[in-house]
Design an enzyme around this catalytic site. Sequence first.
Site, PDB file in Angstrom:
ATOM      1  CG  ASP A  13      39.752  43.965  46.321  1.00 32.96           C
ATOM      2  OD1 ASP A  13      40.097  45.034  45.798  1.00 32.96           O
ATOM      3  OD2 ASP A  13      38.957  43.888  47.269  1.00 32.96           O
ATOM      4  CD  GLU A  14      38.796  40.670  40.470  1.00 32.30           C
ATOM      5  OE1 GLU A  14      39.367  41.785  40.525  1.00 32.30           O
ATOM      6  OE2 GLU A  14      37.571  40.545  40.276  1.00 32.30           O
ATOM      7  CE  LYS A  16      40.319  45.398  39.373  1.00 35.53           C
ATOM      8  NZ  LYS A  16      39.904  44.566  40.507  1.00 35.53           N
ATOM      9  CG  HIS A  41      43.597  48.961  41.042  1.00 39.26           C
ATOM     10  ND1 HIS A  41      43.317  49.340  39.760  1.00 39.26           N
ATOM     11  CD2 HIS A  41      42.434  48.462  41.539  1.00 39.26           C
ATOM     12  CE1 HIS A  41      42.037  49.098  39.503  1.00 39.26           C
ATOM     13  NE2 HIS A  41      41.483  48.571  40.572  1.00 39.26           N
ATOM     14  NE  ARG A 142      19.581  63.697  31.577  1.00 39.74           N
ATOM     15  CZ  ARG A 142      18.406  63.396  31.054  1.00 39.74           C
ATOM     16  NH1 ARG A 142      18.214  63.535  29.768  1.00 39.74           N
ATOM     17  NH2 ARG A 142      17.430  62.969  31.801  1.00 39.74           N
ATOM     18  N   PRO A 302      37.929  43.484  56.546  1.00 39.83           N
ATOM     19  CG  PRO A 302      37.320  42.273  58.449  1.00 39.83           C
ATOM     20  CD  PRO A 302      37.324  43.649  57.862  1.00 39.83           C
ATOM     21  CG  LEU A 330      49.167  28.688  42.418  1.00 45.29           C
ATOM     22  CD1 LEU A 330      47.832  28.057  42.042  1.00 45.29           C
ATOM     23  CD2 LEU A 330      50.268  28.200  41.488  1.00 45.29           C
ATOM     24  CG  ASP A 331      51.489  33.310  46.620  1.00 54.06           C
ATOM     25  OD1 ASP A 331      50.790  33.703  45.670  1.00 54.06           O
ATOM     26  OD2 ASP A 331      51.715  34.007  47.627  1.00 54.06           O
TER      27      ASP A 331
END
Length: 422
Positions: A13-14, A16, A41, A142, A302, A330-331
Amino acid sequence: MTVTAIVGAQWGDEGKGRIIDYLAQQADMVIRFQGGDNAGHTVVNEHGTFRLHLVPSGIFNPHTRCIIGTGVVLNPARLLEEMAEVTGAGVSVDNLWISERAQVVMPYHMLLDGLEEGARGNAQIGTTKRGIGPAYADKAARLGIRAGDLLRPGWLRARLELALAQKNRTLADFGQAALRLDVLLEQAVGWGKALGPRIIDTLPAVQEAVRGGRHILLEGQLGVMRDLDWGTYPYVTSSNPIAGGASAGAGLPPAAITEVIGVVKAYCTAVGAGPFPVELHDENGARLREVGQEYGATTGRPRRCGWFDGVAIGYATWLNGFTGLAVTKLDVLDGFPELRVCTGYQHGSEILTCVPDTAVYEQVTPVYETWPGWQTSTENVRRWEDLPAAAQAYLRRIEELAGAPLRYVSVGPSREQLILMS
Ligand code: GDP
Ligand code: IMO
Ligand code: MG
């Protein structure tokens, strides 16, 4: 030619999805290389807000060929739903393709994910219950069904017979009723019909793109700290989100990958169980969660929140060979008077500067340094030189701890809220 892998540098959850959506404006091809619909995403652009689970985040550029790669475990019902959502927003899915070698997540995989989690008692992993672990387990055993099998009813029946004999034994152990072959077969043939012409041998297209010097993005799911081999095992997913997984999952040689971008939040979050040393249980953690809207894109859970982990990012750079970093959110830090960065883990009398194995990792406590906040909004900033000096210093420290150069700084969820480093 650029073949760029975009991978998670933390616990998932960066951001991407938002970075891939931005880069895909110039990409000829985007290949999802592992994971399944456990991914969430988020993409925010002129078409709306989307939480993509299986559809590659390049879908918004009609010229980008989007491939669900061989390394993915694909839930066809979920994909069809997602295609309908995307199409409903006026976005074409004509350029979406599925590797015939991708594994299929069957209904019994989801059932077993839930039953196996329940049986773990208080040692639960906290999976997304999407059947990811059981589907990859069948792949390794398999016993898996592959996307191409959905197009060949005779072959599919034989594969399902084999799988179902084993699944029904396991289900009986859990006191569950046996699943019927004819019901599953009908369902699977239906998926094959619905997805039919999209299920192809993707290799010729990938070869042509690589040989033709096209711009290719390899979309990772989750992050290094949940990597099957290098993450906090057993609190991990069942595939390899690290860049090393990209060549196998997408179907191209490792040396074809020219760039690896590590996507990293300006602080840390994790969903699910397992050690997470920087986790905050105080008002700062609650504030990160509220300001950052840290709730799972797939399960709504959360997210656990904490300060930036400088040890984990160094580990991530080593394992992935980042050629650049995309720092996101960053914000979210704009209002904090003071920030902390973890630079080591205290374990007894020792300070560790590398991520240890899980049993030790559970016992460490973070060693922090303190950085001044900037307490001014960054969300409208589009140039590095317009960022507050304290924000620049904080980002430079992240770069230093990572040992990889800053390439992008994201200051909001929308496509244009991005600072490009020159
Ligand atoms: P992914 O799984 O790595 O694609 O990330 P997720 O979509 O699960 O989580 C990232 C969340 O942060 C999403 O809700 C994004 O819309 C949001 N996001 C991404 N970048 C930024 C940013 O720079 N600032 C803010 N405020 N939100 C962002
Ligand atoms: P994206 O791609 C965050 C976590 C689960 C659990 C562990 C194993 O959006 O970053 P699984 O269902 O894969 O067997 O669960 O991994 N997890 C994620 N956490 N983001 C994700 O995806 C995740 N996918 C799985 O919470 O801890
Ligand atoms: Mg996500």
